[in-house]
Design a protein around this motif. Structure first.
Motif, short mmCIF file in Angstrom:
data_model
loop_
_atom_site.label_atom_id
_atom_site.label_comp_id
_atom_site.label_asym_id
_atom_site.label_seq_id
_atom_site.Cartn_x
_atom_site.Cartn_y
_atom_site.Cartn_z
N GLN A 34 11.46 -22.32 60.35
CA GLN A 34 12.75 -22.25 61.01
C GLN A 34 13.86 -22.78 60.11
O GLN A 34 13.61 -23.49 59.14
CB GLN A 34 12.71 -23.04 62.33
CG GLN A 34 11.78 -22.45 63.37
CD GLN A 34 11.77 -23.26 64.66
OE1 GLN A 34 12.01 -24.47 64.64
NE2 GLN A 34 11.49 -22.61 65.78
N ARG A 35 15.10 -22.44 60.49
CA ARG A 35 16.27 -22.91 59.75
C ARG A 35 16.86 -24.14 60.45
O ARG A 35 16.58 -24.39 61.63
CB ARG A 35 17.29 -21.79 59.61
CG ARG A 35 16.82 -20.69 58.66
CD ARG A 35 17.84 -19.56 58.55
NE ARG A 35 17.48 -18.66 57.46
CZ ARG A 35 16.57 -17.70 57.55
NH1 ARG A 35 15.92 -17.51 58.68
NH2 ARG A 35 16.31 -16.92 56.50
N LEU A 71 18.59 -21.51 54.29
CA LEU A 71 17.18 -21.56 53.89
C LEU A 71 16.33 -22.18 54.98
O LEU A 71 16.79 -23.02 55.76
CB LEU A 71 17.03 -22.39 52.61
CG LEU A 71 17.75 -21.89 51.35
CD1 LEU A 71 17.49 -22.83 50.19
CD2 LEU A 71 17.31 -20.47 51.01
N ARG A 72 15.08 -21.76 55.04
CA ARG A 72 14.14 -22.35 55.97
C ARG A 72 13.86 -23.80 55.56
O ARG A 72 13.83 -24.12 54.37
CB ARG A 72 12.86 -21.54 56.02
CG ARG A 72 13.03 -20.17 56.69
CD ARG A 72 11.73 -19.39 56.70
NE ARG A 72 11.85 -18.18 57.50
CZ ARG A 72 12.34 -17.02 57.08
NH1 ARG A 72 12.75 -16.93 55.82
NH2 ARG A 72 12.43 -15.98 57.87
N VAL A 85 6.27 -36.94 60.00
CA VAL A 85 7.44 -37.52 60.65
C VAL A 85 7.52 -37.11 62.13
O VAL A 85 8.59 -37.12 62.73
CB VAL A 85 8.74 -37.12 59.91
CG1 VAL A 85 8.77 -37.71 58.53
CG2 VAL A 85 8.92 -35.61 59.86
N ARG A 86 6.37 -36.73 62.68
CA ARG A 86 6.23 -36.48 64.13
C ARG A 86 7.02 -35.27 64.60
O ARG A 86 7.55 -35.27 65.72
CB ARG A 86 6.65 -37.72 64.92
CG ARG A 86 6.03 -39.02 64.47
CD ARG A 86 4.55 -39.08 64.84
NE ARG A 86 3.92 -40.29 64.33
CZ ARG A 86 4.01 -41.48 64.90
NH1 ARG A 86 4.72 -41.60 66.00
NH2 ARG A 86 3.39 -42.52 64.40
N ILE A 87 7.10 -34.24 63.79
CA ILE A 87 7.68 -32.97 64.25
C ILE A 87 6.54 -32.10 64.75
O ILE A 87 5.62 -31.78 63.99
CB ILE A 87 8.46 -32.26 63.12
CG1 ILE A 87 9.72 -33.06 62.78
CG2 ILE A 87 8.81 -30.84 63.51
CD1 ILE A 87 10.57 -32.44 61.71
N ALA A 88 6.60 -31.74 66.03
CA ALA A 88 5.52 -30.96 66.63
C ALA A 88 5.47 -29.55 66.02
O ALA A 88 6.50 -29.00 65.63
CB ALA A 88 5.73 -30.88 68.15
N ALA A 89 4.27 -28.98 65.99
CA ALA A 89 4.04 -27.65 65.44
C ALA A 89 4.71 -27.48 64.08
O ALA A 89 5.59 -26.63 63.89
CB ALA A 89 4.55 -26.57 66.41
N PRO A 90 4.33 -28.29 63.10
CA PRO A 90 5.02 -28.26 61.81
C PRO A 90 4.94 -26.91 61.10
O PRO A 90 5.86 -26.55 60.36
CB PRO A 90 4.33 -29.37 61.01
CG PRO A 90 3.00 -29.57 61.68
CD PRO A 90 3.23 -29.28 63.12
N ARG A 98 14.74 -36.34 60.95
CA ARG A 98 13.35 -36.53 60.58
C ARG A 98 12.95 -35.59 59.44
O ARG A 98 12.16 -35.95 58.57
CB ARG A 98 12.45 -36.31 61.80
CG ARG A 98 12.40 -37.52 62.73
CD ARG A 98 11.49 -37.30 63.90
NE ARG A 98 12.16 -36.55 64.97
CZ ARG A 98 11.57 -36.11 66.07
NH1 ARG A 98 10.27 -36.32 66.23
NH2 ARG A 98 12.24 -35.47 66.98
N ALA A 99 13.51 -34.38 59.44
CA ALA A 99 13.22 -33.45 58.35
C ALA A 99 13.76 -33.98 57.02
O ALA A 99 13.13 -33.81 55.97
CB ALA A 99 13.82 -32.08 58.66
N VAL A 100 14.93 -34.61 57.07
CA VAL A 100 15.49 -35.19 55.85
C VAL A 100 14.62 -36.35 55.36
O VAL A 100 14.40 -36.52 54.15
CB VAL A 100 16.94 -35.66 56.09
CG1 VAL A 100 17.46 -36.44 54.90
CG2 VAL A 100 17.84 -34.46 56.36
#
Length: 632
Positions: free
Chosen positions: A447-448, A404-405, A436-441, A459-461
């Motif tokens: 994305q997967r 899943l994405r 959480v500072r992920i560029a181009a959210p 950071r995604a978690v």
């Protein structure tokens, strides 16, 4: 979460499951089919057998709902009467298949190596043989008729059932608690009944009930081909054969037996799902009766009794089969907005303690506690925390579904727990990824997980945990396997998340340096027990327990001599069940005396905000001297 004693019984779990929508549907269907099977031949037996030459091959009418057959017998009555024989033969064949499959499936796990390999190889050959050809072969061997068909269909089910059970028992048989049972001399029969079968019950029941549906179809197919039930008896398959030639003239008469087969097969599937839920960990849990006072007042009263603590646990235990306790009665408090570190060597019970708070202890572990409250709610009565608790696991790869994405996985939290629409949830997911500072959210949300780096996955978690408004964040080794720069970013994100949401933090780690950067208070665990509770400011020079001092001494500092070996703790931590009557750290402690080996110390007050479980704690002056020596 913790189960009451009565909750652990199958009877109570089954009762709770039957009150769910799927349980009500399955129970209603089973009762309806059972009533038809029991009362059908009694009420309609004569009508089904009555021959009327004046009503041969009639269509549907008020007198004959589904019409009549070539002898003028009422088809609807015959379909109802055939229910009893069809079910009886199906259940007999299922019993043969399940019994034989369980026997051949568990024997390799408890028998000798040669016999086990022989049975496994035999089952593998039979599974490789096409199922339909194997069934027809057995039907030919046992001959035409009801008895032969029962054995043919039942034995045809044995190989796939045995293969499933073999795979399941092989995974269970390799578990530590099974190895411990072998060492204790547990007999083979007790090993199977107590340790193997209960842990494979849910998938086995599901497979057996699904196989019962297949057996119903297979048995009806044999009767349809003339190899099963013989005249004057009849089941649904034989009735289907009799009416097939008239399907274009009277389709309802031909489709009625087929519809009965399909609906009864669905009933078996629903019954299996209910039994699997009742026998496994998915059974719904009942809530305690609602308090008479308003919920808000109840929470305030409970919070007052907890001294304002967000989390309060007393005598928290995690027990596995064989009586092995991985967490042995710890007590802890976490205040609102407080950051608490939980440290100790691997196997000390840190992660299991946190999982117990979140109702995530893996089966067959059982959680019990004298008191277990979160935000004024008793978690023993209702363990569901919704979005009030966020969990950040050690391995983000295992926390994210690779199919899943990432954005979709985050959005699901908002949809399920917050009732957000799909568009609102997707927008919230993008916002949290940005937080959480992920560029181009926006792009990253599409994305997967495999397209993320290790630090980005972590950071995604964290972003997933922040989809709601958590009051407690549990971070279990969140910086493991990350480089120093990414570790610093992750720790900074956790600190920002606390500041933004006002949430408390329980940080689990074996790295004292990581904990010291984030936390205000530290709990030190050893052998399933909390051995020291102290402010982080006193960790370096003021730790009183020898184990804490040893952990601090094993951490290198900027002033450590590069040519000198780091301090180590001799021996190894005890396994669950290995601890004796005395202090569990005594075999590794240089300060241990006779009292330490005879009596286990309890956690006692050592000063403001300080607790230690040690008969001979290190004095502050001695601690400072010890630290200087360890880090010089």
């Amino acid at each position: 979460m913790p189960h009451h004693d009565h909750d652990s019984s199958l009877r109570h779990r089954l009762g709770r499951t039957l009150r769910t929508p799927i349980g009500v549907t399955a129970l209603t269907a089973c009762l309806l089919v059972a009533l038809v099977a029991v009362l059908g031949p009694v009420l309609l037996g004569d009508r089904a057998a009555q021959i009327d030459t004046d009503a041969i091959n009639q269509g549907s009418s008020a007198a004959h709902l589904l019409g009549t057959d070539q002898l003028g017998r009422d088809i609807a009555a015959r379909v109802v009467v055939a229910t009893r024989l069809t079910l009886r033969l199906t259940l007999l064949a299922t019993a043969i298949g399940v019994g034989g499959g369980l026997l051949l499936g568990v024997v390799p796990a408890v028998a000798g190596r040669r016999l086990g390999r022989l049975i496994t190889a035999t089952v593998g050959v039979l599974v490789a043989f096409p199922g339909l050809l194997f069934l027809l072969f057995l039907a030919t061997v046992f001959g035409v008729g009801t008895t032969g068909a029962v054995f043919a269909v039942g034995l045809a089910m044995v190989p796939p059932m045995a293969r499933l059970v073999q795979n399941l028992t092989a995974s269970v048989a390799g578990s530590d608690y099974v190895a411990a049972a072998r060492i204790l001399g547990v007999g083979r029969f007790r090993m199977v009944v107590r340790h193997l079968l209960p842990n494979i019950a849910e998938p086995s029941v599901l497979f057996a009930t699904q196989a019962a549906s297949g057996i119903l179809v297979a048995f009806s197919g044999l009767s349809f081909l003339g190899l099963g039930v013989q005249s004057p008896q009849y089941d649904w398959g034989r009735l289907l054969n009799e009416q097939l030639n008239r399907i274009f003239v009277n389709p309802t008469a031909a489709l009625a037996p087929g519809a009965a087969i399909i609906l009864t097969g669905l009933m078996f599937g629903l019954a299996g799902e209910v039994l699997a839920q009742a026998g496994g960990r998915r059974a719904p849990r009942t809530k305690e009766p609602a308090p008479r006072q308003p919920p808000t007042a109840a929470r305030e009263t409970a919070a007052d009794s907890d001294g304002g603590a967000l989390v309060r646990a007393r005598d928290l235990r995690v027990t596995f089969p064989g009586g092995r306790q991985a967490v042995r009665g710890i007590s802890l408090d976490i205040g609102a907005g407080e950051a608490v570190g939980l440290v100790g060597e691997s196997g000390s019970g840190k992660s299991l303690s946190a999982l117990a708070l979140a109702d995530l202890v893996p089966h067959p572990g059982r959680v019990s506690a004298g008191t277990l409250r979160f935000n004024g709610d008793d978690l023993r009565a209702d363990p569901r925390l919704g979005t009030e608790l966020a969990m950040v696991f050690q391995d983000p790869t295992a926390s994210l579904n690779p199919a899943l994405r990432v954005g979709r996985q985050l959005a699901e939290v908002a949809e399920v727990h917050l009732g957000a629409s799909r568009a609102q949830a997707a927008a919230r997911a993008v916002d949290r990824l940005g937080a959480v500072r992920i560029a181009a959210p926006e792009r990253r949300a599409r994305q997967r997980p495999h397209e993320y780096s290790g630090g980005m996955r972590q950071r995604a978690v964290i972003a997933m945990g922040l989809m709601g408004k958590p009051k407690l964040i549990i971070a279990d080794e969140p910086t493991t396997a990350l480089d120093t720069a990414v570790q610093r970013q992750v720790l900074g994100l956790l600190a920002e998340a606390r500041e933004e949401s006002g949430a408390a933090l329980l940080l689990i780690s074996h790295d004292l340096a990581v904990v010291a950067q984030v936390c205000e208070r530290i709990l030190v665990m050893y052998a399933g027990l909390i051995v020291e509770n102290l402010p982080v400011t006193e960790l370096l020079d003021g730790a009183a327990h020898p184990y804490t001092r040893a952990l601090v001494g094993a951490v290198p500092t900027m002033t450590s001599d590069p040519g000198k070996e780091l301090a180590t703790i001799p021996g190894r931590p005890p396994e669950p069940g290995e601890t004796g009557a005395g202090c569990p750290f005594a075999p590794r402690c240089a300060r241990a005396r006779e009292r330490c080996r005879a009596d286990a110390p309890v956690l006692t007050e050592l000063g403001p905000g300080r607790q230690v479980a040690c008969w001979y704690p290190v004095e502050p002056a001695a601690a400072t001297s010890h630290t200087a020596k360890a880090t010089s």
